[in-house]
Design an enzyme around this catalytic site. Structure first.
Site, short mmCIF file in Angstrom:
data_model
loop_
_atom_site.label_atom_id
_atom_site.label_comp_id
_atom_site.label_asym_id
_atom_site.label_seq_id
_atom_site.Cartn_x
_atom_site.Cartn_y
_atom_site.Cartn_z
N ARG A 79 16.64 81.91 37.82
CA ARG A 79 16.58 83.28 37.34
C ARG A 79 17.99 83.80 37.09
O ARG A 79 18.91 83.52 37.85
CB ARG A 79 15.88 84.18 38.37
CG ARG A 79 14.37 84.07 38.33
CD ARG A 79 13.71 84.95 39.34
NE ARG A 79 13.89 84.41 40.68
CZ ARG A 79 14.77 84.86 41.56
NH1 ARG A 79 15.52 85.90 41.28
NH2 ARG A 79 14.89 84.29 42.73
N TYR A 207 13.12 79.46 31.48
CA TYR A 207 12.98 79.13 32.91
C TYR A 207 11.87 79.95 33.58
O TYR A 207 11.81 81.17 33.40
CB TYR A 207 14.30 79.34 33.67
CG TYR A 207 14.06 79.23 35.16
CD1 TYR A 207 13.82 77.98 35.74
CD2 TYR A 207 13.96 80.36 35.96
CE1 TYR A 207 13.49 77.88 37.09
CE2 TYR A 207 13.64 80.27 37.32
CZ TYR A 207 13.41 79.02 37.87
OH TYR A 207 13.08 78.93 39.19
N LYS A 216 7.33 87.02 38.92
CA LYS A 216 8.23 88.03 39.48
C LYS A 216 8.21 89.33 38.67
O LYS A 216 8.26 90.42 39.22
CB LYS A 216 9.67 87.47 39.58
CG LYS A 216 9.77 86.23 40.45
CD LYS A 216 9.32 86.50 41.85
CE LYS A 216 8.97 85.31 42.69
NZ LYS A 216 9.96 84.40 43.14
N HIS A 236 7.28 90.13 48.22
CA HIS A 236 7.71 88.75 48.02
C HIS A 236 7.40 87.96 49.31
O HIS A 236 8.30 87.62 50.06
CB HIS A 236 9.22 88.76 47.73
CG HIS A 236 9.76 87.45 47.25
ND1 HIS A 236 11.09 87.10 47.37
CD2 HIS A 236 9.16 86.41 46.62
CE1 HIS A 236 11.27 85.91 46.85
NE2 HIS A 236 10.13 85.46 46.39
N SER A 258 14.05 83.53 47.99
CA SER A 258 13.68 82.31 47.26
C SER A 258 14.37 81.09 47.88
O SER A 258 15.54 81.16 48.25
CB SER A 258 14.11 82.42 45.80
OG SER A 258 13.50 83.55 45.22
N CYS A 260 13.88 79.56 50.73
CA CYS A 260 14.13 79.61 52.17
C CYS A 260 12.94 79.12 52.97
O CYS A 260 12.84 79.37 54.16
CB CYS A 260 14.52 81.02 52.62
SG CYS A 260 16.16 81.51 52.09
N ASN A 264 6.94 75.85 52.35
CA ASN A 264 6.76 74.91 53.47
C ASN A 264 5.99 75.55 54.62
O ASN A 264 5.10 74.93 55.20
CB ASN A 264 8.12 74.43 53.99
CG ASN A 264 8.82 73.53 52.99
OD1 ASN A 264 8.18 72.95 52.13
ND2 ASN A 264 10.12 73.42 53.09
N ASP A 287 4.15 82.79 47.88
CA ASP A 287 5.27 83.52 47.26
C ASP A 287 5.05 85.03 47.15
O ASP A 287 6.01 85.78 47.28
CB ASP A 287 5.51 82.95 45.85
CG ASP A 287 6.85 83.36 45.26
OD1 ASP A 287 7.83 83.45 46.01
OD2 ASP A 287 6.91 83.62 44.04
N ARG A 385 11.48 72.33 39.72
CA ARG A 385 10.26 72.95 40.22
C ARG A 385 9.01 72.14 39.89
O ARG A 385 8.99 71.40 38.90
CB ARG A 385 10.10 74.34 39.58
CG ARG A 385 11.22 75.32 39.95
CD ARG A 385 10.85 76.11 41.17
NE ARG A 385 11.93 76.91 41.71
CZ ARG A 385 11.75 77.83 42.66
NH1 ARG A 385 10.55 78.06 43.14
NH2 ARG A 385 12.78 78.49 43.16
O1 SAT Z 1 12.03 81.38 39.71
S1 SAT Z 1 11.03 82.06 40.46
O2 SAT Z 1 11.40 83.47 40.59
O3 SAT Z 1 9.74 81.96 39.86
C1 SAT Z 1 10.97 81.38 41.99
C2 SAT Z 1 11.84 82.06 42.93
O4 SAT Z 1 13.05 82.15 42.70
O5 SAT Z 1 11.32 82.54 43.96
MN MN Z 2 9.85 83.64 45.21
#
Ligand code: SAT
Ligand code: MN
Length: 601
Positions: A79, A207, A216, A236, A258, A260, A264, A287, A385
């Protein structure tokens, strides 16, 4: 208006929607228009077209059925927060943490880039629903895009097609989402949000986070703005269910920046030592969480998405078994290494590096490849990703389509801190929890452009995603707390604390369940804790360590609250809160003062 003659045309009698598409068509000048109906047949045709055009590569269908591969441009791999704007009439409505542009300037500047940019291309119309169609939690968006890659990703990440349009009817509300790849030039890239118009314009990027506008852009930036007006929360956060042998399931949501470890944690595998306790994990979200106060006075949450857009490097059978089981089919891989046998490879996976391959930049790669300065070249970009259906995850919750969501017992804030922050602590109450979230800091990761490792203030992990003035956002958090009869407890966690040698003190991953156990016991008032100036910290003996040996003194170090260091952090808190001037809710200053008193006691 140009006609859809793809054979998939959808009947639409929504005059407002048709008029808007017409205006966007006149600006972008695509040759063709195609409505996305959500059918397998159309998807397969688009895959073939994208493969012919070189936009995606069809991977080895024996080893990775239904999987595709895609590369973005080299400067379009994360991003671009510096090119992301909130366009409100007044600057103060975007607030000091957002880039701001006036709506007029936004439409004009992006409009110039969009103008004629789809000549020779097709504009796809994607009707999508964030959240189960028809649920009171859900919102509808229409994304116009000239990228088949975007269409294919949206088909995985959201509920798409005719059924959404049917639900929208002839006058339903929807978010107007326009995306154009234009020439993918970073100097002509803008990610603009017009919350007051319920509109998103994204141009010049390919992206994920910039172009999958349901993610987002809609589910956080626009939704957070709407949520404040309507009295709910767009966060988030992951959502995780922990089932105990008696069948009771407790749901926890958590905000980490993001990359972190939300993904998982959301699908963790119970560690060997705790296997006997018979826990079962349910993944609701990795997310984003949309949360509402229900008539029972509790907080309920849904995942607006149905797919996972996860970080690939570091994913392996040990770190995330369930992710590995999820991404073996029907997955889009972006910016990994492409192997000669038509499969993919990444750093930190299970397989040794292939002797030959093509890296994320499209260059020949073999182990030991270095750049002109002798620096090792990654085969896969650190922010490469996977896009995969959440339903393929072995731990996917049976409540994903529940219009009502799940009841949240605890809320976690967290991030990466090498020093300072203990493994876990609990806030004293909801307003203190809001203060903890508002002042949280974390080390920068590869998910956003910028210097990896630098400590960044990231309140509620929302700094890049809050669509309005964050002072008002904190006020909204406080107000939700006041309205809740059953407030979830708020905790802070840090899996990333290091010793003097820079080694991680905590093994993380599945072992994190041990911390989650303590959190749930605290929620139920079953266990005592140590009161410290920052909040309640576990007594070392209250974390079940069956089957896990840590070095001598590690647990004490993990739970240590260093008063001196926190006094330094306290000064940083003042600095960040000061950014909001008078607009900051009084309550946060009160919390700040009380924190200072506790530290100086
Ligand atoms: O690139 S995204 O915003 O979709 C994933 C992230 O950074 O959390
Ligand atoms: Mn995210």
């Amino acid at each position: 208006m140009i006609e859809d003659n793809s054979g998939f045309e959808l009947k639409c009698d929504h005059v407002g929607l048709k008029r808007w598409i017409d205006t966007m068509v006149r600006m972008c000048k695509p040759d063709k228009l195609e409505w996305i109906d959500g059918s397998e047949e159309q998807k397969q045709r688009l895959v073939r077209e994208a493969a012919t055009a070189g936009e995606v590569t069809i991977l080895n269908q024996e080893k990775l059925p239904g999987c595709l591969y895609h590369r973005t441009s080299v400067d379009d791999v994360a991003r671009t927060e510096e090119l992301t704007f909130i366009c409100t009439a007044r600057l103060e409505d975007a607030g000091p943490t957002n880039n701001w542009m006036s709506p007029d300037e936004g439409y004009r500047r992006a409009g110039e880039i969009f103008k004629g940019s789809m000549r020779g291309r097709t504009m796809y119309v994607i009707p999508f629903s964030m959240g189960p169609i028809g649920s009171p939690f859900s919102k509808i968006g229409i994304e116009l895009t000239d990228s088949i890659y975007v269409v294919l990703n949206m088909l995985i990440m959201t509920r798409v097609g005719k059924r959404v349009l049917d639900h929208l009817g002839s006058d339903g509300e929807f978010t107007r989402c326009l995306h154009g790849t234009a020439d993918r030039n970073i100097h002509k890239r803008l990610i603009l949000h017009f919350p007051q118009d319920n509109t998103i314009w994204s141009v010049g990027s390919g992206y994920g986070g910039n172009v999958l506008l349901g993610k987002k852009c809609l589910s956080l930036r626009i939704a957070s703005y709407i949520a404040e007006k309507e009295g709910w929360m767009a966060e988030h956060m992951f959502i995780l269910g922990i089932e105990e042998p008696d069948g009771r399931i407790s749901y926890v949501s958590g905000a980490f920046p993001s990359a972190c470890g939300k993904t998982n944690l959301a699908m963790l595998v119970p560690p060997e030592g705790l296997k006997e306790k018979g826990y079962r994990i349910w993944t609701v979200s990795d997310d984003i969480a949309w949360m509402r106060i229900d008539t029972d006075g509790a907080l309920w949450a849904t995942n607006p998405e149905v797919g996972i857009f996860g970080v690939v490097p570091g994913t392996n059978l040990k770190t995330n078994l369930n992710a590995m089981k999820t991404i073996g089919k029907n997955t889009i891989y972006t910016n990994t290494l492409l192997k000669l046998d038509g499969t993919v490879w990444w750093e930190g996976g299970d397989e040794p590096p292939p002797s030959n391959g093509v890296d994320w930049k499209g260059m020949p790669w073999k182990p030991g490849t270095t750049d002109d300065n002798g620096v090792p070249v990654f085969g896969a970009h650190p922010n490469s990703r996977f896009t995969a259906p959440l339903s393929q995850c072995p731990t996917a919750s049976f409540r994903l389509d529940q219009p009502h969501g799940v009841q949240i017992s605890a809320i976690l804030f967290g991030g990466r801190r090498a020093y300072l922050t203990p493994l876990v602590y609990q806030s004293f109450d909801w307003p203190h929890g809001v203060y903890v979230g508002a002042t949280m800091h974390s080390e920068r990761t590869a998910a956003q452009r910028g210097k990896v490792g630098e400590i960044r203030w990231d309140p509620m992990a929302m700094i890049p995603f809050c669509g309005y003035n964050m002072a008002d956002y904190f006020g909204h958090w406080l107000s939700v707390g006041r309205k809740l009869d059953h407030q979830p407890s708020i905790f802070h966690i840090n899996w990333f604390r290091q010793d003097e040698n820079g080694d991680y003190l905590w093994p993380g991953f599945g072992e994190n369940l041990r911390v989650m156990e303590w959190i749930l016991s605290r929620c139920r008032g079953e266990v005592e804790a140590v009161e410290t100036p920052i909040g309640y910290v576990p007594r070392p003996e209250d974390i079940d360590m069956t089957g896990l040996e840590l070095p001598e003194g590690a647990m004490e170090k993990l739970l240590e609250v260093d008063n001196e260091a926190w006094l330094e952090e306290f000064k940083v808190h003042k600095k960040v809160l000061d950014k909001f001037g008078d607009r900051l809710p009084e309550e946060l200053w009160r919390q700040h003062e009380k924190f200072g008193e506790r530290l100086n006691r």
